[in-house]
Design an enzyme around this catalytic site. Structure first.
Site, PDB file in Angstrom:
ATOM      1  N   GLU A 104       0.837  -1.209   0.000  1.00 11.50           N
ATOM      2  CA  GLU A 104       0.000   0.000   0.000  1.00 11.50           C
ATOM      3  C   GLU A 104       0.870   1.258   0.000  1.00 11.50           C
ATOM      4  O   GLU A 104       0.540   2.253  -0.649  1.00 11.50           O
ATOM      5  CB  GLU A 104      -0.962  -0.030   1.189  1.00 11.50           C
ATOM      6  CG  GLU A 104      -2.060  -1.093   0.991  1.00 11.50           C
ATOM      7  CD  GLU A 104      -2.948  -1.272   2.212  1.00 11.50           C
ATOM      8  OE1 GLU A 104      -2.394  -1.553   3.288  1.00 11.50           O
ATOM      9  OE2 GLU A 104      -4.173  -1.127   2.091  1.00 11.50           O
ATOM     10  N   GLU A 124      -3.852  -9.747   3.503  1.00 22.67           N
ATOM     11  CA  GLU A 124      -4.681  -9.520   4.691  1.00 22.67           C
ATOM     12  C   GLU A 124      -5.763 -10.575   4.896  1.00 22.67           C
ATOM     13  O   GLU A 124      -6.091 -10.916   6.031  1.00 22.67           O
ATOM     14  CB  GLU A 124      -5.327  -8.125   4.634  1.00 22.67           C
ATOM     15  CG  GLU A 124      -4.367  -6.975   4.895  1.00 22.67           C
ATOM     16  CD  GLU A 124      -3.554  -6.554   3.671  1.00 22.67           C
ATOM     17  OE1 GLU A 124      -3.628  -7.246   2.626  1.00 22.67           O
ATOM     18  OE2 GLU A 124      -2.839  -5.546   3.757  1.00 22.67           O
TER      19      GLU A 124
END
Ligand code: NAD
Length: 651
Positions: A104, A124
């Site tokens: 990210e 995740e």
């Protein structure tokens, strides 16, 4: 030394993160990045920035010590917004892994380059979460939406080659990463600032019908896990309502999931898997060096163990009973490795080298230089004694001798060996070159060095090694026997096989117990039951239904009939004949059948697992409840997002 440093090299500001071991996005890293960006923006001499990491990897995830703590500013989403708002282009220079928050951060940069062995991913979902710092919004604005969905819902990282193909990175670089990043910087100095990802339009967004299909297929695959479908909803929300709304939605869902039972369960098992093989008593014990591995028996298990050992880089010698069996063993290994070759996991050159590292022999004298030997011959104490006698005679006195027995007493096997301290159990699961689980069985006389060597071997093979003591079935098979028995009781008490299986599948098992038995074949356990019949207690409740099926020559899937009837496509269909057999047995025994709800079925199975687990713990067979959870999840299909039977039924 600071964790984040900024150095100026000509017109380039190099931001270096040094936060070992994984350069996690700890508070000091987040604050350091913002500070460095402020300096770059404020320095007219700097025209571009490079974000690079020291050590083995780029930022490979969050700081686990901050889990459960109140967030401390600057939080990661704000750091990424700050990166996007910079007035000079910043290039993320990636090596090792860019995972989760790491990727990210890279998505907040204006450019990304990676070395050829780098891996990039948003894992995740493996912890029951979705990306929480803009991954679901930015990734589909950089790569095709379907690729973003695949990365986010699978949690699997992509290689830099794939990343380059789909547009996730701007270049793959060879040679020194920082030099390559500086060269790349020179090529972009004259370009306009790229549009921030949040301001771009999604790449090839699906239409409404396609979304329906994507969601339906993901729900099916997720088998009850919430995170993958939530991730798709977040991606869709960001596409249909704009980036700002998407970021908000993503954050809300991230926080919701973080507090969910599923994420707690997945985090539990994530940490359990990493700690279960760490034995304090082996701290500082140096394992023996392993170069050559002997495997006795080239059958189903032996060939799998040989394949796993070759893939881990060991020379392997298979000992078999005759030349034909040697050739069969070798062929099976070749078949396994050809599978890896076809799937692109190894190349032809590696395949050739691995096959060259394999030899077979019928003479145990060939094991004179082996450092570790795994026995995988027939499950018979006489045969095992015979083999270990020969191993005692021909192997080096300090070679570790392991048995892959499923049920036999390894203490008894060890007792007759020269140097019994080096005899241990290495209980692999089938297919041994694929299944991650390995039970490492410590015999009562096992010495520390042999155990340390066994754990080092397990690590080299990429297995999750769970220590356990000697007992009938060790951890996994013992718990499985216990719950199997209770499933059989439920048949006599009122349930039907397909009903129990359906409840298990709805709970999250990939298949039910009876379908699994059909797959394995019913005749082997029938033979075992017949062998053990004279030792069965008279008072013990015995369910003979499995025997009846075998008497009717219903041996399971391979002959089209077992607990189920299999159609021409091999699909299991409930069989009224089996139902009738089950009902007749209850009548014969005078048992009034009653209804079982799915919840009752699962409760029965869970309490059987829990009770046996408690016994296993009280006998010291398993070190901790975590060990039991790790075994049941990695070897027996227990749904990972439920955390394991001990976690789920914790008191
Ligand atoms: P298998 O019948 O497929 O293979 C056994 C092999 O051992 C045969 O190829 C046979 O020729 C060879 N063999 C027998 N005696 C020998 C001797 N004296 N010297 C050399 N080779 C000899 O059996 P398998 O399924 O591979 O099981 C092997 C062991 O692994 C058993 O102890 C079994 O309980 C255990 N195990 C099996 C599984 C499984 O799923 N199949 C899982 C875990 C453990």
């Amino acid at each position: 030394m600071s964790i984040v440093t900024l150095t100026r090299e000509g017109h380039i500001g190099v931001i270096t993160i040094n936060n070992p071991p994984i350069n996690a996005t700890s508070h000091s890293v987040r604050a350091g990045i913002v500070d460095a960006l402020d300096q770059i923006d404020g320095d007219p001499a700097i025209k571009a920035g490079i974000l690079i990491c020291e050590g083995k990897t780029f930022i490979a995830g969050a700081d686990v010590t901050e889990f459960g703590q109140p967030p401390k500013d600057p939080i990661l989403p704000d750091v990424i917004k700050r990166l996007e708002a910079t007035t000079k282009p910043v290039i993320a220079a990636i090596h090792g892994h860019a995972l989760g928050g790491g990727l990210e951060v890279a998505l907040g940069c204006q450019y990304r380059i990676a070395d050829k062995s780098a891996k990039l991913g948003l894992p995740e979902v493996n912890l029951g979460l979705i990306p929480g710092a803009g991954g679901t919004v930015r990734l589909p604005r950089l790569v095709p939406v379907t690729e973003a969905i695949s990365m986010i819902t699978s949690g699997k990282p992509v290689s830099s080659t794939k990343a380059n193909e789909i547009g996730l990175i701007d270049a793959i670089c060879h040679g020194a990463l920082l030099d390559a990043a500086k060269d790349f910087a020179q090529t972009i100095l004259d370009r306009d600032m790229p549009v921030a990802l949040v301001d771009r339009i999604p790449v090839n967004a699906p239409d409404s019908a396609e979304w329906d299909e994507i969601i339906a297929s993901a729900s099916k695959k997720a088998r009850g896990q919430i995170a993958p479908v939530t991730a798709i909803n977040a991606i869709r929300h960001g596409i249909e309502n704009g980036a700002e709304a998407g970021l908000l939605f993503e954050r809300t869902k991230f926080v919701e999931l973080r507090d969910s039972d599923q994420s707690k369960a997945l985090r539990h098992i994530f940490f359990a898997e990493r700690s279960v093989g760490k034995l304090p008593e082996l701290d500082g014990v140096e394992p023996a060096t392993i170069t050559e591995v002997g495997v006795i028996g080239g059958g189903i298990m032996g060939a799998g163990i040989a394949t796993a050992s070759l893939l881990a880089g060991f020379d392997v010698i298979i000992i078999e009973r005759n030349e034909e069996a040697c050739a069969n063993g070798r062929n099976t290994v070749e078949k396994h490795l050809s599978g890896s070759l076809k799937r692109g996991l190894i190349n032809q050159d590696r395949f050739d080298r691995l096959m060259a590292a394999l030899s077979t022999n019928t003479d145990y004298a060939a094991l004179g230089t082996a450092d570790l030997v795994v026995e995988a011959v027939f499950e018979d104490m006489g045969v095992k004694h015979d083999v270990f006698g020969k191993l005692s005679e021909h192997c080096k006195p300090d070679a570790v001798l392991a048995s892959n027995t499923s049920y036999l007493d390894i203490n008894e096997i060890a007792a007759k060996c020269v140097n019994p301290g080096r005899v241990i159990g290495l209980h692999f699961f089938s297919p041994a070159h694929i299944m991650k689980l390995l039970e490492i069985v410590r015999t009562t006389r096992a010495d520390a060095k042999s155990l340390a060597t066994a754990f080092a071997f397990g690590r080299a093979l990429g297995k999750i090694s769970v220590p356990c003591g000697v007992c009938d079935g060790f951890i996994g098979n013992r718990i499985m026997s216990a719950y199997r028995k209770h499933c059989e009781y439920m048949l006599e008490d009122g349930a039907l096989p397909h009903q129990i299986d359906a409840a298990m599948v709805a709970f999250g098992f990939p298949m039910g117990l009876f379908a699994m038995q059909d797959m394995a074949g019913l005749e082997i356990s029938w033979a075992t039951r017949k062998r053990l019949a004279p030792f069965r207690g008279i008072a013990e409740r015995y369910v003979a239904l499995g025997d009846y099926l075998c008497e009717l020559e219903r041996f399971g899937k391979k002959n089209g009939l077992g607990w189920y009837r299999y159609d021409e496509n091999g699909k299991a269909q409930p069989d009224p004949e089996v139902d009738a057999l089950v009902i007749a047995e209850s009548e014969k025994k005078g048992i009034a059948r009653r209804n079982f709800t799915d919840d009752e079925i699962i409760d029965t199975i869970l309490s059987a697992m829990r009770n046996e687990g408690d016994k296993i713990l009280s006998e010291g067979i398993a070190n901790s409840p975590d060990a039991i959870d790790v075994v049941m999840i990695n070897g027996y299909g227990f749904p990972r997002h439920k955390g394991g039977p001990m976690f789920l039924t914790r008191k």
